[in-house]
Design a protein around this motif. Structure first.
Motif, mmCIF file in Angstrom:
data_model
loop_
_atom_site.group_PDB
_atom_site.id
_atom_site.type_symbol
_atom_site.label_atom_id
_atom_site.label_comp_id
_atom_site.label_asym_id
_atom_site.label_seq_id
_atom_site.Cartn_x
_atom_site.Cartn_y
_atom_site.Cartn_z
ATOM 1 N N ALA A 12 0.700 -1.219 0.035
ATOM 2 C CA ALA A 12 0.001 -0.261 -0.189
ATOM 3 C C ALA A 12 0.713 1.291 -0.045
ATOM 4 N N ALA A 13 2.053 1.208 0.756
ATOM 5 C CA ALA A 13 2.929 2.306 0.684
ATOM 6 C C ALA A 13 3.464 2.387 -0.737
ATOM 7 N N GLY A 14 3.936 1.307 -1.117
ATOM 8 C CA GLY A 14 4.572 1.869 -2.512
ATOM 9 C C GLY A 14 3.468 2.273 -3.416
ATOM 10 N N ALA A 15 2.161 1.683 -3.438
ATOM 11 C CA ALA A 15 1.148 2.284 -4.320
ATOM 12 C C ALA A 15 0.913 3.651 -4.110
ATOM 13 N N ALA A 16 1.069 4.301 -3.029
ATOM 14 C CA ALA A 16 1.049 5.597 -2.877
ATOM 15 C C ALA A 16 2.024 6.315 -3.170
ATOM 16 N N LEU A 17 3.394 5.667 -3.149
ATOM 17 C CA LEU A 17 4.405 6.393 -3.627
ATOM 18 C C LEU A 17 4.204 6.685 -5.216
ATOM 19 N N VAL A 18 3.807 5.461 -5.883
ATOM 20 C CA VAL A 18 3.793 5.526 -7.444
ATOM 21 C C VAL A 18 2.799 6.652 -7.694
ATOM 22 N N THR A 19 1.711 6.679 -6.870
ATOM 23 C CA THR A 19 0.580 7.692 -7.141
ATOM 24 C C THR A 19 1.277 9.317 -7.136
ATOM 25 N N VAL A 20 1.910 9.435 -6.051
ATOM 26 C CA VAL A 20 2.234 10.961 -5.981
ATOM 27 C C VAL A 20 3.249 11.371 -6.843
ATOM 28 N N VAL A 21 4.152 10.332 -7.130
ATOM 29 C CA VAL A 21 5.126 10.620 -8.229
ATOM 30 C C VAL A 21 4.594 10.920 -9.688
ATOM 31 N N LEU A 22 3.754 10.278 -9.861
ATOM 32 C CA LEU A 22 3.038 10.166 -11.329
ATOM 33 C C LEU A 22 2.160 11.351 -11.241
ATOM 34 N N TRP A 23 1.520 11.723 -10.245
ATOM 35 C CA TRP A 23 0.710 12.762 -10.285
ATOM 36 C C TRP A 23 1.487 14.121 -10.237
ATOM 37 N N ALA A 24 2.702 14.005 -9.688
ATOM 38 C CA ALA A 24 3.630 15.078 -9.804
ATOM 39 C C ALA A 24 4.113 15.571 -11.210
ATOM 40 N N SER A 25 4.174 14.505 -11.992
ATOM 41 C CA SER A 25 4.848 14.548 -13.235
ATOM 42 C C SER A 25 3.747 15.153 -14.139
ATOM 43 N N ALA A 26 2.693 14.926 -13.873
ATOM 44 C CA ALA A 26 1.422 15.396 -14.736
ATOM 45 C C ALA A 26 1.566 17.084 -14.673
ATOM 46 N N PHE A 27 2.093 17.857 -13.936
ATOM 47 C CA PHE A 27 2.034 18.858 -13.845
ATOM 48 C C PHE A 27 3.080 19.547 -14.960
ATOM 49 N N VAL A 28 4.184 18.665 -15.178
ATOM 50 C CA VAL A 28 4.998 19.071 -16.226
ATOM 51 C C VAL A 28 4.310 18.816 -17.373
ATOM 52 N N SER A 29 3.659 17.931 -17.849
ATOM 53 C CA SER A 29 2.961 17.326 -19.154
ATOM 54 C C SER A 29 1.956 18.648 -19.081
ATOM 55 N N ILE A 30 1.105 18.832 -18.010
ATOM 56 C CA ILE A 30 0.096 19.733 -18.464
ATOM 57 C C ILE A 30 0.383 21.016 -18.845
ATOM 58 N N ARG A 31 1.799 21.373 -18.476
ATOM 59 C CA ARG A 31 2.289 22.912 -18.679
ATOM 60 C C ARG A 31 2.328 22.928 -20.568
ATOM 61 N N SER A 32 2.863 21.673 -21.020
ATOM 62 C CA SER A 32 2.933 21.640 -22.560
ATOM 63 C C SER A 32 1.503 21.693 -23.023
ATOM 64 N N ALA A 33 0.847 20.464 -22.785
ATOM 65 C CA ALA A 33 -0.870 20.345 -23.573
ATOM 66 C C ALA A 33 -1.445 21.426 -23.286
ATOM 67 N N GLY A 34 -1.573 21.982 -22.047
ATOM 68 C CA GLY A 34 -2.542 23.017 -21.542
ATOM 69 C C GLY A 34 -2.184 24.357 -22.610
ATOM 70 N N GLU A 35 -1.061 24.463 -23.079
ATOM 71 C CA GLU A 35 -0.796 25.585 -24.074
ATOM 72 C C GLU A 35 -1.576 25.587 -25.361
ATOM 73 N N VAL A 36 -2.032 24.393 -25.844
ATOM 74 C CA VAL A 36 -2.570 23.954 -26.953
ATOM 75 C C VAL A 36 -3.813 23.402 -26.795
ATOM 76 N N TYR A 37 -4.266 22.671 -25.905
ATOM 77 C CA TYR A 37 -5.651 22.191 -25.759
ATOM 78 C C TYR A 37 -6.318 22.975 -24.803
ATOM 79 N N SER A 38 -7.694 23.112 -24.696
ATOM 80 C CA SER A 38 -8.482 23.811 -23.920
ATOM 81 C C SER A 38 -8.782 22.942 -22.773
#
Length: 318
Positions: A12-38
Protein backbone atom coordinates in the motif's frame (compact mmCIF):
# COMPACT_ATOMS: atom_id res chain seq x y z
CA UNK A 1 2.37 -12.19 13.56
CA UNK A 2 4.32 -9.38 11.91
CA UNK A 3 5.11 -10.97 8.49
CA UNK A 4 1.49 -11.21 7.32
CA UNK A 5 0.43 -7.58 7.96
CA UNK A 6 3.79 -6.13 6.85
CA UNK A 7 3.36 -7.20 3.22
CA UNK A 8 0.01 -5.45 2.52
CA UNK A 9 1.22 -2.38 4.41
CA UNK A 10 4.39 -2.30 2.30
CA UNK A 11 2.46 -2.73 -0.94
CA UNK A 12 0.00 0.00 0.00
CA UNK A 13 2.85 2.39 0.80
CA UNK A 14 4.49 1.56 -2.52
CA UNK A 15 1.23 2.17 -4.38
CA UNK A 16 0.84 5.55 -2.68
CA UNK A 17 4.40 6.46 -3.69
CA UNK A 18 3.74 5.57 -7.33
CA UNK A 19 0.62 7.73 -7.23
CA UNK A 20 2.22 10.89 -5.91
CA UNK A 21 5.23 10.59 -8.26
CA UNK A 22 3.02 10.23 -11.34
CA UNK A 23 0.62 12.97 -10.22
CA UNK A 24 3.60 15.26 -9.74
CA UNK A 25 4.84 14.44 -13.25
CA UNK A 26 1.42 15.42 -14.59
CA UNK A 27 2.10 19.09 -13.84
CA UNK A 28 5.07 19.07 -16.22
CA UNK A 29 2.97 17.48 -18.98
CA UNK A 30 -0.03 19.75 -18.41
CA UNK A 31 2.26 22.74 -18.86
CA UNK A 32 2.89 21.65 -22.43
CA UNK A 33 -0.50 20.24 -23.42
CA UNK A 34 -2.42 23.05 -21.71
CA UNK A 35 -0.89 25.63 -24.04
CA UNK A 36 -2.59 23.96 -27.02
CA UNK A 37 -5.67 22.21 -25.69
CA UNK A 38 -8.58 23.90 -23.95
CA UNK A 39 -9.52 22.65 -20.43
CA UNK A 40 -12.45 20.46 -21.52
CA UNK A 41 -10.68 19.00 -24.56
CA UNK A 42 -7.58 18.19 -22.51
CA UNK A 43 -9.67 16.49 -19.83
CA UNK A 44 -11.59 14.44 -22.41
CA UNK A 45 -8.46 13.38 -24.29
CA UNK A 46 -6.78 12.37 -21.06
CA UNK A 47 -9.83 10.38 -19.90
CA UNK A 48 -10.27 8.65 -23.26
CA UNK A 49 -6.64 7.51 -23.27
CA UNK A 50 -6.98 6.31 -19.70
CA UNK A 51 -10.28 4.53 -20.39
CA UNK A 52 -8.82 2.63 -23.37
CA UNK A 53 -5.82 1.46 -21.35
CA UNK A 54 -7.88 0.51 -18.31
CA UNK A 55 -10.56 -1.17 -20.42
CA UNK A 56 -7.97 -3.28 -22.22
CA UNK A 57 -6.44 -4.34 -18.91
CA UNK A 58 -9.87 -5.27 -17.54
CA UNK A 59 -10.54 -7.42 -20.60
CA UNK A 60 -7.17 -9.16 -20.28
CA UNK A 61 -7.79 -9.83 -16.59
CA UNK A 62 -11.47 -10.70 -17.21
CA UNK A 63 -12.57 -8.37 -14.45
CA UNK A 64 -16.21 -8.13 -15.41
CA UNK A 65 -18.68 -5.58 -14.06
CA UNK A 66 -18.42 -4.27 -10.50
CA UNK A 67 -21.06 -5.46 -8.01
CA UNK A 68 -24.24 -3.38 -7.91
CA UNK A 69 -23.44 -2.14 -4.41
CA UNK A 70 -20.22 -0.49 -5.67
CA UNK A 71 -21.88 1.55 -8.42
CA UNK A 72 -23.09 4.54 -6.37
CA UNK A 73 -19.55 5.27 -5.20
CA UNK A 74 -18.12 4.66 -8.68
CA UNK A 75 -20.59 7.01 -10.36
CA UNK A 76 -20.21 9.79 -7.79
CA UNK A 77 -16.41 9.61 -7.82
CA UNK A 78 -16.42 9.42 -11.63
CA UNK A 79 -18.55 12.53 -11.95
CA UNK A 80 -16.80 14.58 -9.26
CA UNK A 81 -13.17 13.49 -9.49
CA UNK A 82 -12.62 12.22 -13.03
CA UNK A 83 -15.06 14.64 -14.66
CA UNK A 84 -15.66 17.90 -12.79
CA UNK A 85 -12.28 18.07 -11.06
CA UNK A 86 -10.18 17.64 -14.20
CA UNK A 87 -12.09 20.17 -16.29
CA UNK A 88 -12.45 22.77 -13.55
CA UNK A 89 -8.83 22.53 -12.42
CA UNK A 90 -7.54 22.90 -16.00
CA UNK A 91 -9.72 25.99 -16.37
CA UNK A 92 -8.93 27.44 -12.96
CA UNK A 93 -5.16 27.24 -13.44
CA UNK A 94 -5.52 29.41 -16.55
CA UNK A 95 -7.14 32.12 -14.43
CA UNK A 96 -4.99 32.34 -11.30
CA UNK A 97 -1.33 32.40 -10.40
CA UNK A 98 0.36 29.36 -8.92
CA UNK A 99 0.33 30.77 -5.39
CA UNK A 100 -3.43 31.21 -5.37
CA UNK A 101 -3.95 27.79 -6.95
CA UNK A 102 -1.75 26.15 -4.31
CA UNK A 103 -3.61 27.91 -1.51
CA UNK A 104 -7.12 27.03 -2.73
CA UNK A 105 -6.69 23.58 -4.30
CA UNK A 106 -4.68 22.26 -1.37
CA UNK A 107 -7.62 22.60 0.97
CA UNK A 108 -8.73 19.36 -0.74
CA UNK A 109 -6.89 17.00 1.65
CA UNK A 110 -8.27 18.94 4.61
CA UNK A 111 -11.80 18.54 3.25
CA UNK A 112 -11.14 14.83 2.69
CA UNK A 113 -10.17 14.38 6.34
CA UNK A 114 -13.23 16.28 7.54
CA UNK A 115 -15.65 14.48 5.22
CA UNK A 116 -14.04 11.13 5.97
CA UNK A 117 -14.49 11.67 9.69
CA UNK A 118 -18.09 12.81 9.24
CA UNK A 119 -19.34 10.36 6.59
CA UNK A 120 -17.03 7.34 6.90
CA UNK A 121 -16.20 7.44 10.60
CA UNK A 122 -12.48 7.79 9.90
CA UNK A 123 -10.38 8.75 12.91
CA UNK A 124 -8.59 12.10 13.02
CA UNK A 125 -5.56 11.52 15.26
CA UNK A 126 -3.49 14.51 16.36
CA UNK A 127 -0.54 13.42 14.20
CA UNK A 128 -2.70 13.50 11.07
CA UNK A 129 -3.97 16.99 11.85
CA UNK A 130 -0.50 18.26 12.72
CA UNK A 131 1.04 16.75 9.59
CA UNK A 132 -1.65 18.24 7.36
CA UNK A 133 -1.11 21.68 8.90
CA UNK A 134 2.64 21.49 8.24
CA UNK A 135 2.14 20.20 4.68
CA UNK A 136 -0.49 22.82 3.87
CA UNK A 137 1.90 25.55 4.97
CA UNK A 138 4.58 24.00 2.76
CA UNK A 139 2.25 23.75 -0.25
CA UNK A 140 1.27 27.40 0.07
CA UNK A 141 4.95 28.38 0.43
CA UNK A 142 5.86 26.47 -2.74
CA UNK A 143 2.98 28.02 -4.66
CA UNK A 144 3.74 31.57 -3.55
CA UNK A 145 7.44 31.19 -4.28
CA UNK A 146 6.71 29.98 -7.84
CA UNK A 147 3.87 32.36 -8.64
CA UNK A 148 6.09 34.84 -10.46
CA UNK A 149 3.85 37.76 -9.63
CA UNK A 150 0.90 36.45 -11.63
CA UNK A 151 -2.60 37.80 -11.29
CA UNK A 152 -5.69 36.18 -9.88
CA UNK A 153 -9.35 36.49 -10.74
CA UNK A 154 -12.45 35.87 -8.68
CA UNK A 155 -13.53 33.29 -11.26
CA UNK A 156 -10.21 31.49 -11.02
CA UNK A 157 -10.37 31.33 -7.22
CA UNK A 158 -13.92 29.99 -7.41
CA UNK A 159 -12.90 27.35 -9.96
CA UNK A 160 -9.98 26.18 -7.82
CA UNK A 161 -12.27 26.01 -4.80
CA UNK A 162 -14.76 23.94 -6.81
CA UNK A 163 -11.92 21.66 -7.90
CA UNK A 164 -10.89 21.10 -4.27
CA UNK A 165 -14.46 20.28 -3.25
CA UNK A 166 -14.91 17.89 -6.21
CA UNK A 167 -11.62 16.18 -5.40
CA UNK A 168 -12.58 15.68 -1.75
CA UNK A 169 -16.08 14.47 -2.57
CA UNK A 170 -14.75 12.03 -5.16
CA UNK A 171 -12.26 10.47 -2.76
CA UNK A 172 -14.81 10.06 0.02
CA UNK A 173 -17.34 8.53 -2.41
CA UNK A 174 -14.72 6.14 -3.78
CA UNK A 175 -13.75 4.70 -0.41
CA UNK A 176 -16.95 2.63 0.21
CA UNK A 177 -16.92 1.36 -3.38
CA UNK A 178 -13.47 -0.14 -2.77
CA UNK A 179 -14.94 -2.35 -0.04
CA UNK A 180 -17.16 -4.00 -2.67
CA UNK A 181 -15.08 -3.97 -5.86
CA UNK A 182 -11.42 -4.13 -6.82
CA UNK A 183 -9.20 -1.11 -7.34
CA UNK A 184 -8.94 -1.74 -11.08
CA UNK A 185 -12.71 -2.04 -11.47
CA UNK A 186 -13.42 1.13 -9.48
CA UNK A 187 -10.80 3.12 -11.40
CA UNK A 188 -11.81 1.83 -14.84
CA UNK A 189 -15.51 2.52 -14.53
CA UNK A 190 -14.93 5.81 -12.70
CA UNK A 191 -12.72 6.93 -15.59
CA UNK A 192 -15.42 5.87 -18.08
CA UNK A 193 -18.04 7.88 -16.18
CA UNK A 194 -15.76 10.94 -16.31
CA UNK A 195 -15.16 10.46 -20.03
CA UNK A 196 -18.89 10.26 -20.73
CA UNK A 197 -19.42 13.44 -18.71
CA UNK A 198 -16.79 15.21 -20.84
CA UNK A 199 -18.19 14.10 -24.21
CA UNK A 200 -19.66 17.57 -24.90
CA UNK A 201 -16.03 18.68 -25.44
CA UNK A 202 -15.50 16.12 -28.22
CA UNK A 203 -15.83 18.73 -30.97
CA UNK A 204 -13.16 20.92 -29.36
CA UNK A 205 -10.86 17.93 -28.93
CA UNK A 206 -11.12 16.93 -32.60
CA UNK A 207 -10.55 20.44 -33.93
CA UNK A 208 -7.68 21.21 -31.57
CA UNK A 209 -6.00 17.83 -32.13
CA UNK A 210 -5.93 18.50 -35.89
CA UNK A 211 -3.72 21.57 -35.36
CA UNK A 212 -1.84 20.54 -32.22
CA UNK A 213 1.90 19.84 -32.35
CA UNK A 214 2.85 16.22 -31.70
CA UNK A 215 4.55 16.86 -28.30
CA UNK A 216 1.34 18.40 -26.89
CA UNK A 217 -0.75 15.43 -28.03
CA UNK A 218 1.80 12.96 -26.68
CA UNK A 219 1.70 14.75 -23.36
CA UNK A 220 -2.09 14.42 -23.32
CA UNK A 221 -1.80 10.68 -24.03
CA UNK A 222 0.84 10.37 -21.30
CA UNK A 223 -1.54 12.05 -18.85
CA UNK A 224 -4.16 9.44 -19.69
CA UNK A 225 -1.90 6.39 -19.48
CA UNK A 226 0.18 7.15 -16.42
CA UNK A 227 -1.12 9.92 -14.10
CA UNK A 228 -4.70 8.72 -14.81
CA UNK A 229 -4.83 4.99 -15.63
CA UNK A 230 -1.88 3.82 -13.54
CA UNK A 231 -1.79 6.42 -10.76
CA UNK A 232 -5.53 6.40 -10.05
CA UNK A 233 -5.42 2.58 -9.83
CA UNK A 234 -2.51 2.58 -7.39
CA UNK A 235 -4.32 5.32 -5.47
CA UNK A 236 -7.45 3.14 -5.21
CA UNK A 237 -5.36 0.16 -4.11
CA UNK A 238 -3.76 2.19 -1.31
CA UNK A 239 -7.01 3.94 -0.33
CA UNK A 240 -8.69 0.56 0.18
CA UNK A 241 -6.07 -0.19 2.85
CA UNK A 242 -6.04 3.04 4.86
CA UNK A 243 -8.25 6.01 5.71
CA UNK A 244 -9.31 8.71 3.25
CA UNK A 245 -7.77 11.42 5.43
CA UNK A 246 -4.38 9.74 5.57
CA UNK A 247 -4.31 9.19 1.80
CA UNK A 248 -5.34 12.80 1.22
CA UNK A 249 -2.48 13.97 3.41
CA UNK A 250 -0.07 11.85 1.34
CA UNK A 251 -0.78 13.97 -1.74
CA UNK A 252 0.92 16.91 -0.05
CA UNK A 253 4.17 15.32 -1.26
CA UNK A 254 3.18 16.29 -4.81
CA UNK A 255 4.30 19.98 -4.62
CA UNK A 256 7.74 18.95 -3.36
CA UNK A 257 8.11 16.42 -6.18
CA UNK A 258 6.96 18.98 -8.76
CA UNK A 259 9.76 21.28 -7.60
CA UNK A 260 12.29 18.48 -8.00
CA UNK A 261 11.00 17.40 -11.43
CA UNK A 262 10.93 20.96 -12.72
CA UNK A 263 14.52 21.33 -11.57
CA UNK A 264 15.65 18.12 -13.30
CA UNK A 265 13.49 18.17 -16.44
CA UNK A 266 13.05 21.86 -17.14
CA UNK A 267 16.16 23.35 -15.57
CA UNK A 268 14.07 25.55 -13.26
CA UNK A 269 16.35 26.01 -10.28
CA UNK A 270 14.25 26.44 -7.12
CA UNK A 271 14.97 29.26 -4.73
CA UNK A 272 15.49 28.91 -0.98
CA UNK A 273 11.82 29.63 -0.21
CA UNK A 274 10.69 26.96 -2.68
CA UNK A 275 13.06 24.40 -1.21
CA UNK A 276 11.87 25.25 2.30
CA UNK A 277 8.26 24.81 1.24
CA UNK A 278 9.03 21.45 -0.36
CA UNK A 279 10.78 20.29 2.79
CA UNK A 280 7.73 21.30 4.84
CA UNK A 281 5.45 19.31 2.51
CA UNK A 282 7.52 16.16 2.93
CA UNK A 283 7.89 16.65 6.68
CA UNK A 284 4.15 17.03 7.08
CA UNK A 285 3.49 13.87 5.07
CA UNK A 286 5.95 11.95 7.24
CA UNK A 287 4.20 13.13 10.38
CA UNK A 288 0.70 12.42 9.09
CA UNK A 289 1.61 8.92 7.83
CA UNK A 290 3.24 7.83 11.10
CA UNK A 291 1.04 5.96 13.55
CA UNK A 292 3.48 4.76 16.14
CA UNK A 293 2.31 1.13 16.05
CA UNK A 294 2.59 -1.21 13.08
CA UNK A 295 -0.69 -2.85 13.99
CA UNK A 296 -2.56 0.39 13.49
CA UNK A 297 -1.18 0.75 9.97
CA UNK A 298 -3.08 -2.32 8.90
CA UNK A 299 -6.21 -1.58 10.91
CA UNK A 300 -8.18 -0.70 7.80
CA UNK A 301 -6.79 -3.48 5.59
CA UNK A 302 -9.36 -6.19 6.33
CA UNK A 303 -12.09 -4.17 4.60
CA UNK A 304 -10.95 -4.96 1.03
CA UNK A 305 -10.77 -8.73 1.63
CA UNK A 306 -14.37 -9.44 0.52
CA UNK A 307 -13.71 -7.44 -2.65
CA UNK A 308 -10.92 -9.81 -3.64
CA UNK A 309 -13.32 -12.72 -3.57
CA UNK A 310 -16.02 -10.90 -5.53
CA UNK A 311 -13.81 -9.25 -8.09
CA UNK A 312 -11.48 -12.07 -8.98
CA UNK A 313 -8.53 -10.75 -6.99
CA UNK A 314 -8.04 -7.46 -8.79
CA UNK A 315 -7.41 -5.60 -5.57
CA UNK A 316 -4.36 -7.69 -4.89
CA UNK A 317 -2.29 -6.65 -7.93
CA UNK A 318 -3.64 -3.31 -9.12
Amino acid sequence: MMPSPSRPAFLAAGAALVTVVLWASAFVSIRSAGEVYSPGALALGRLLAGSVALGALCLIRREGWPPRAAWPGIVVSGVLWFGVYMVVLNWGEQQVDAGTAALVVNIGPILIALLGARLLGDPMPPRLLAGMAVSFAGAVTVGLSMSGGGSSSALGVLLCLLAAVAYAGGVVAQKPALARAGALQVTTFGCLVGAVLCLPFAGQLVSEAADAPLPATLNMVYLGLFPTALAFTTWAYALARTTAGRMGATTYAVPALVVLMSWLALGEVPGPLTLAGGALCLAGVAVSRSRGRAARVVAASPRPEPARERSGGSAGSA
